[in-house]
Design an enzyme around this catalytic site. Structure first.
Site, PDB file in Angstrom:
ATOM      1  N   GLU A 131     -12.546   3.801   9.099  1.00 23.39           N
ATOM      2  CA  GLU A 131     -12.814   2.624   8.268  1.00 23.39           C
ATOM      3  C   GLU A 131     -12.216   1.365   8.892  1.00 23.39           C
ATOM      4  OE1 GLU A 131     -13.168   4.569   3.825  1.00 23.39           O
ATOM      5  OE2 GLU A 131     -11.279   3.579   4.293  1.00 23.39           O
ATOM      6  N   LYS A 146       0.821  -1.213   0.000  1.00 28.10           N
ATOM      7  CA  LYS A 146       0.000   0.000   0.000  1.00 28.10           C
ATOM      8  C   LYS A 146       0.851   1.257   0.000  1.00 28.10           C
ATOM      9  CE  LYS A 146      -4.239  -0.770   2.416  1.00 28.10           C
ATOM     10  NZ  LYS A 146      -4.903  -0.635   3.704  1.00 28.10           N
ATOM     11  N   LYS A 174     -15.692   2.353  -4.310  1.00 23.27           N
ATOM     12  CA  LYS A 174     -16.992   1.963  -3.755  1.00 23.27           C
ATOM     13  C   LYS A 174     -18.101   2.267  -4.770  1.00 23.27           C
ATOM     14  CE  LYS A 174     -15.324   3.317   0.806  1.00 23.27           C
ATOM     15  NZ  LYS A 174     -15.195   4.472   1.708  1.00 23.27           N
ATOM     16  N   ARG A 222     -12.496  13.990   6.409  1.00 21.47           N
ATOM     17  CA  ARG A 222     -13.259  14.860   5.501  1.00 21.47           C
ATOM     18  C   ARG A 222     -14.681  14.327   5.418  1.00 21.47           C
ATOM     19  NH1 ARG A 222     -13.804  11.091   1.396  1.00 21.47           N
ATOM     20  NH2 ARG A 222     -12.007   9.735   1.096  1.00 21.47           N
ATOM     21  N   GLY A 246      -8.486   4.354  -3.461  1.00 18.13           N
ATOM     22  CA  GLY A 246      -8.237   2.997  -3.951  1.00 18.13           C
ATOM     23  C   GLY A 246      -6.954   2.845  -4.752  1.00 18.13           C
ATOM     24  N   GLU A 280       0.955  -5.011   4.433  1.00 17.01           N
ATOM     25  CA  GLU A 280       0.193  -5.616   5.522  1.00 17.01           C
ATOM     26  C   GLU A 280      -0.457  -6.898   5.053  1.00 17.01           C
ATOM     27  OE1 GLU A 280      -2.410  -2.392   6.723  1.00 17.01           O
ATOM     28  OE2 GLU A 280      -3.912  -2.936   5.241  1.00 17.01           O
ATOM     29  N   LYS A 281      -0.929  -7.676   6.019  1.00 10.96           N
ATOM     30  CA  LYS A 281      -1.595  -8.943   5.737  1.00 10.96           C
ATOM     31  C   LYS A 281      -2.846  -8.664   4.906  1.00 10.96           C
ATOM     32  CE  LYS A 281      -2.412 -13.353   6.580  1.00 10.96           C
ATOM     33  NZ  LYS A 281      -1.595 -14.300   5.825  1.00 10.96           N
ATOM     34  N   ILE A 299      -6.493  -9.438   4.174  1.00  9.95           N
ATOM     35  CA  ILE A 299      -7.631 -10.050   4.855  1.00  9.95           C
ATOM     36  C   ILE A 299      -8.539 -10.621   3.762  1.00  9.95           C
ATOM     37  CG2 ILE A 299      -9.517  -9.650   6.517  1.00  9.95           C
ATOM     38  CD1 ILE A 299      -6.760  -8.985   7.697  1.00  9.95           C
ATOM     39  N   ASN A 312     -10.661   8.785   7.281  1.00 13.00           N
ATOM     40  CA  ASN A 312     -10.837   9.808   6.256  1.00 13.00           C
ATOM     41  C   ASN A 312     -11.271  11.091   6.944  1.00 13.00           C
ATOM     42  OD1 ASN A 312     -10.124   8.227   4.013  1.00 13.00           O
ATOM     43  ND2 ASN A 312     -12.137   7.279   4.009  1.00 13.00           N
TER      44      ASN A 312
HETATM   45  P1  ADP Z   1     -15.302   7.888  -0.136  1.00  7.35           P
HETATM   46  O1  ADP Z   1     -15.337   6.801   0.843  1.00  7.35           O
HETATM   47  O2  ADP Z   1     -15.701   9.215   0.364  1.00  7.35           O
HETATM   48  O3  ADP Z   1     -15.943   7.468  -1.388  1.00  7.35           O
HETATM   49  P2  ADP Z   1     -13.014   7.635  -1.725  1.00  7.35           P
HETATM   50  O4  ADP Z   1     -11.732   7.105  -1.202  1.00  7.35           O
HETATM   51  O5  ADP Z   1     -13.774   6.789  -2.675  1.00  7.35           O
HETATM   52  O6  ADP Z   1     -13.811   8.009  -0.437  1.00  7.35           O
HETATM   53  O7  ADP Z   1     -12.753   9.061  -2.352  1.00  7.35           O
HETATM   54  C1  ADP Z   1     -13.757  10.011  -2.652  1.00  7.35           C
HETATM   55  C2  ADP Z   1     -13.394  10.738  -3.913  1.00  7.35           C
HETATM   56  O8  ADP Z   1     -12.181  11.395  -3.792  1.00  7.35           O
HETATM   57  C3  ADP Z   1     -13.285   9.839  -5.103  1.00  7.35           C
HETATM   58  O9  ADP Z   1     -13.763  10.541  -6.186  1.00  7.35           O
HETATM   59  C4  ADP Z   1     -11.796   9.578  -5.224  1.00  7.35           C
HETATM   60  O10 ADP Z   1     -11.436   9.356  -6.556  1.00  7.35           O
HETATM   61  C5  ADP Z   1     -11.233  10.869  -4.678  1.00  7.35           C
HETATM   62  N1  ADP Z   1     -10.022  10.706  -3.854  1.00  7.35           N
HETATM   63  C6  ADP Z   1      -9.924  10.140  -2.644  1.00  7.35           C
HETATM   64  N2  ADP Z   1      -8.694  10.255  -2.150  1.00  7.35           N
HETATM   65  C7  ADP Z   1      -7.958  10.902  -3.073  1.00  7.35           C
HETATM   66  C8  ADP Z   1      -6.619  11.351  -3.152  1.00  7.35           C
HETATM   67  N3  ADP Z   1      -5.756  11.162  -2.166  1.00  7.35           N
HETATM   68  N4  ADP Z   1      -6.218  11.984  -4.262  1.00  7.35           N
HETATM   69  C9  ADP Z   1      -7.069  12.205  -5.260  1.00  7.35           C
HETATM   70  N5  ADP Z   1      -8.359  11.843  -5.241  1.00  7.35           N
HETATM   71  C10 ADP Z   1      -8.812  11.192  -4.169  1.00  7.35           C
HETATM   72  P1  ADP Z   2      -8.056   4.072   0.277  1.00 10.82           P
HETATM   73  O1  ADP Z   2      -7.333   5.123   1.049  1.00 10.82           O
HETATM   74  O2  ADP Z   2      -7.653   4.018  -1.123  1.00 10.82           O
HETATM   75  O3  ADP Z   2      -9.532   4.151   0.523  1.00 10.82           O
HETATM   76  P2  ADP Z   2      -7.992   1.822   2.119  1.00 10.82           P
HETATM   77  O4  ADP Z   2      -6.819   1.512   2.956  1.00 10.82           O
HETATM   78  O5  ADP Z   2      -9.165   2.448   2.791  1.00 10.82           O
HETATM   79  O6  ADP Z   2      -7.528   2.698   0.881  1.00 10.82           O
HETATM   80  O7  ADP Z   2      -8.468   0.494   1.396  1.00 10.82           O
HETATM   81  C1  ADP Z   2      -9.400   0.515   0.354  1.00 10.82           C
HETATM   82  C2  ADP Z   2      -9.942  -0.886   0.104  1.00 10.82           C
HETATM   83  O8  ADP Z   2      -8.884  -1.787  -0.218  1.00 10.82           O
HETATM   84  C3  ADP Z   2     -10.649  -1.531   1.291  1.00 10.82           C
HETATM   85  O9  ADP Z   2     -12.001  -1.161   1.385  1.00 10.82           O
HETATM   86  C4  ADP Z   2     -10.465  -3.002   0.973  1.00 10.82           C
HETATM   87  O10 ADP Z   2     -11.425  -3.437   0.034  1.00 10.82           O
HETATM   88  C5  ADP Z   2      -9.102  -3.060   0.324  1.00 10.82           C
HETATM   89  N1  ADP Z   2      -8.045  -3.363   1.307  1.00 10.82           N
HETATM   90  C6  ADP Z   2      -7.201  -2.482   1.862  1.00 10.82           C
HETATM   91  N2  ADP Z   2      -6.344  -3.097   2.720  1.00 10.82           N
HETATM   92  C7  ADP Z   2      -6.687  -4.398   2.718  1.00 10.82           C
HETATM   93  C8  ADP Z   2      -6.188  -5.565   3.409  1.00 10.82           C
HETATM   94  N3  ADP Z   2      -5.164  -5.492   4.250  1.00 10.82           N
HETATM   95  N4  ADP Z   2      -6.790  -6.743   3.159  1.00 10.82           N
HETATM   96  C9  ADP Z   2      -7.829  -6.843   2.294  1.00 10.82           C
HETATM   97  N5  ADP Z   2      -8.324  -5.795   1.608  1.00 10.82           N
HETATM   98  C10 ADP Z   2      -7.769  -4.580   1.810  1.00 10.82           C
HETATM   99 MG    MG Z   3     -10.453   4.029   2.381  1.00 16.24          MG
END
Ligand code: ADP
Ligand code: ADP
Ligand code: MG
Length: 451
Positions: free
Chosen positions: A277, A159, A239, A294, A166, A201-202, A204, A292
């Site tokens: 989360e 990550k 999502k 925000r 994502g 990380e592991k 899941i 998050n």
């Molecule tokens: P949420 O759970 O609010 O949907 P997301 O991680 O899906 O959070 O992000 C919300 C929006 O912001 C999405 O349109 C995503 O593409 C954008 N986004 C999230 N994090 C970043 C980032 N670090 N840089 C650019 N765009 C981001």
């Molecule tokens: P982002 O900042 O892009 O939202 P997250 O850390 O919240 O990233 O992870 C986004 C998604 O990636 C999670 O909802 C899950 O589906 C997947 N994910 C992240 N970490 C793991 C993990 N350690 N094991 C399994 N799935 C993961």
């Molecule tokens: Mg997230």
């Protein structure tokens, strides 16, 4: 309360913030790129100012232009929305320096949650369960990564420490896959976040993504507004469908997770709205994923089941007001589902498409909310996120919410551009979804789609 708020964002979230301001009697300033001149947020705000050319980096990510716009229009606060600069601590810091209130957590808190590896170790110290390994220094080379993977056991995820949306997440089942995942995750992280720092990380297996909405005032009163189930995601972790409450939680488990979420917020000195989360395993074990700092895209379903207006609460908190309610005053009523409708073609691998909306008829009726910046004749610019609309259905129970969602999806008419509406109809009809059996690989496993 503030007199004038500048909204440093575009699309549906800019409209959402304008609506909250208007109900509070606060004037609004929209900012827009040259590509967004004809956007609804520009028309709906009290004032509007152009902040640069179409590409994000020249406009919505341009901190000097945004601050200048706020100073010129004499806005006393800035709302960042989601995405764009909403998780960039230096933006909040710049606002503070210029004596413009930032509608979000303090810059120092944002700085702490910006790095996922750092916040993870803070959470471990606070007694919140985290995914192993609990702490580690940033990865510097492949052999070190392999050693760590051997210790925690495959599969693992690589990550980006600064990741979001994502991006910068890669899965590896063995040494070979790990070796190829590292450079890909790194370049994605560098391109997306300006930092190639990675951690491992592991992985899941088949978890649910369950998150808790937090509200905390500046006096440190902290409450949660229940959870959201966000397991229906693309393979790139976007999502697509969210619901509240989560069908899998017993009252006991919900209580444990809520307690962990509040503990997480308090350990960070959190204020304003935020989301904690978690990943929830089949066994019932849950792990902290990230915070998050925000407003979240899917805050709408929490509003539907609690009756609260989270954006208005954000404004009240940022202007120094105390929360007007405690935990015992918050009740979850009924069930809500959100479908994210994007300009992507579900028949063609979710390929994004731009174009002009030639016909537009949104759904309505009992229990339906549409948050969207679309209108008939709107030309979708090619520069931004593909989200077109959020369709939210509320029902007295999950069954009624699903029935209303299906009815509203069928009513929704968006012509001129391919959308994900047919995909959402498939989800609503899926036997496993209807039973509440969802996990983060639902789309591949139950819909047999590779997206
Ligand atoms: P949420 O759970 O609010 O949907 P997301 O991680 O899906 O959070 O992000 C919300 C929006 O912001 C999405 O349109 C995503 O593409 C954008 N986004 C999230 N994090 C970043 C980032 N670090 N840089 C650019 N765009 C981001
Ligand atoms: P982002 O900042 O892009 O939202 P997250 O850390 O919240 O990233 O992870 C986004 C998604 O990636 C999670 O909802 C899950 O589906 C997947 N994910 C992240 N970490 C793991 C993990 N350690 N094991 C399994 N799935 C993961
Ligand atoms: Mg997230």
């Amino acid at each position: 309360m503030f007199k004038k708020v500048l909204i440093a964002n575009r699309g549906e979230i800019a409209l959402r913030v304008i609506r909250a301001c208007r109900e509070l009697g606060v004037r609004t300033v929209a900012v827009y790129s040259e590509a967004d001149r004809n956007s609804l947020h520009v028309r709906m705000a009290d004032e509007a100012m152009c902040i640069g050319p179409g590409p994000n980096k020249d406009s919505y990510l341009n901190i000097p232009n945004l601050i200048t716009a706020a100073l010129l229009t004499k806005a006393d606060a800035i709302h960042p929305g989601y995405g764009n600069l909403s998780e960039v601590a230096s933006f909040a810091e710049n606002c503070e320096i210029c004596k413009i209130a930032y509608i979000g957590p303090p810059a120092a808190t944002m700085g702490k949650v910006q790095d996922k590896a750092v916040v993870k170790s803070l959470m471990k110290d606070a007694g919140v369960p985290v995914i192993p390994p609990a702490t580690q220094s940033p990865l510097t080379n492949e052999s070190e990564a392999k050693k760590l993977a051997a210790r925690i056991g495959y599969p693992v995820v690589v990550k980006a420490a600064a990741g979001g949306g994502g991006r910068g997440i890669r899965l590896a089942y063995n040494d070979e896959e790990l070796a190829s995942a590292l450079p890909v995750a790194q370049s994605e992280a560098e391109a997306g976040f300006g930092s190639g720092e990675l951690y491992i990380e592991k992985y899941i297996e088949e978890p649910r993504h369950v998150e808790f909405q937090i509200l905390a005032d500046r006096q440190r009163n902290t409450v949660h507004l229940g959870e959201r189930e966000c397991s229906i995601q693309t393979s790139r972790h976007q999502k697509l469908v969210e619901e509240s409450p989560c069908a899998a939680l017993t009252p006991g488990k919900r209580g444990q997770m809520a307690e962990a979420a509040i503990k997480a917020a308090k350990a960070l000195g959190y204020s304003n709205a935020g989301t904690v989360e978690f990943l929830l395993e089949k066994s019932g074990k849950f792990y902290f994923l990230e915070i998050n700092a925000r407003i979240q895209v899917e805050h709408t379903i929490t509003e539907a089941v609690t009756g609260l207006d989270i954006v208005k609460e954000q404004l009240r908190i940022a202007s120094g007001e105390k929360l007007q309610f405690g935990q015992k005053d918050i009740h979850v009523h009924g069930h809500a589902i959100e479908c994210r409708i994007t300009a992507e073609d579900p028949e063609n691998g979710f390929l994004p498409n731009a174009g002009t909306v030639t016909d537009y008829v949104p759904p309505g009726g009992p229990g339906i909310r549409v948050d969207s910046h679309l209108y008939c004749g709107y030309k979708i610019p090619p520069f931004y996120d593909s989200l077109l609309a959020k369709l939210i259905a509320w029902g007295r129970d999950r069954k009624e919410a699903i029935a209303r969602m299906k009815r509203a999806l069928a009513e929704y008419r968006i012509e001129g551009v391919k959308t994900t509406i047919p995909f959402h109809l498939k989800v609503m009809d899926n036997t496993f979804f209807r039973r509440g059996e969802v996990y983060t690989n639902f789309i591949r496993r139950r819909l047999d789609l590779e997206v």
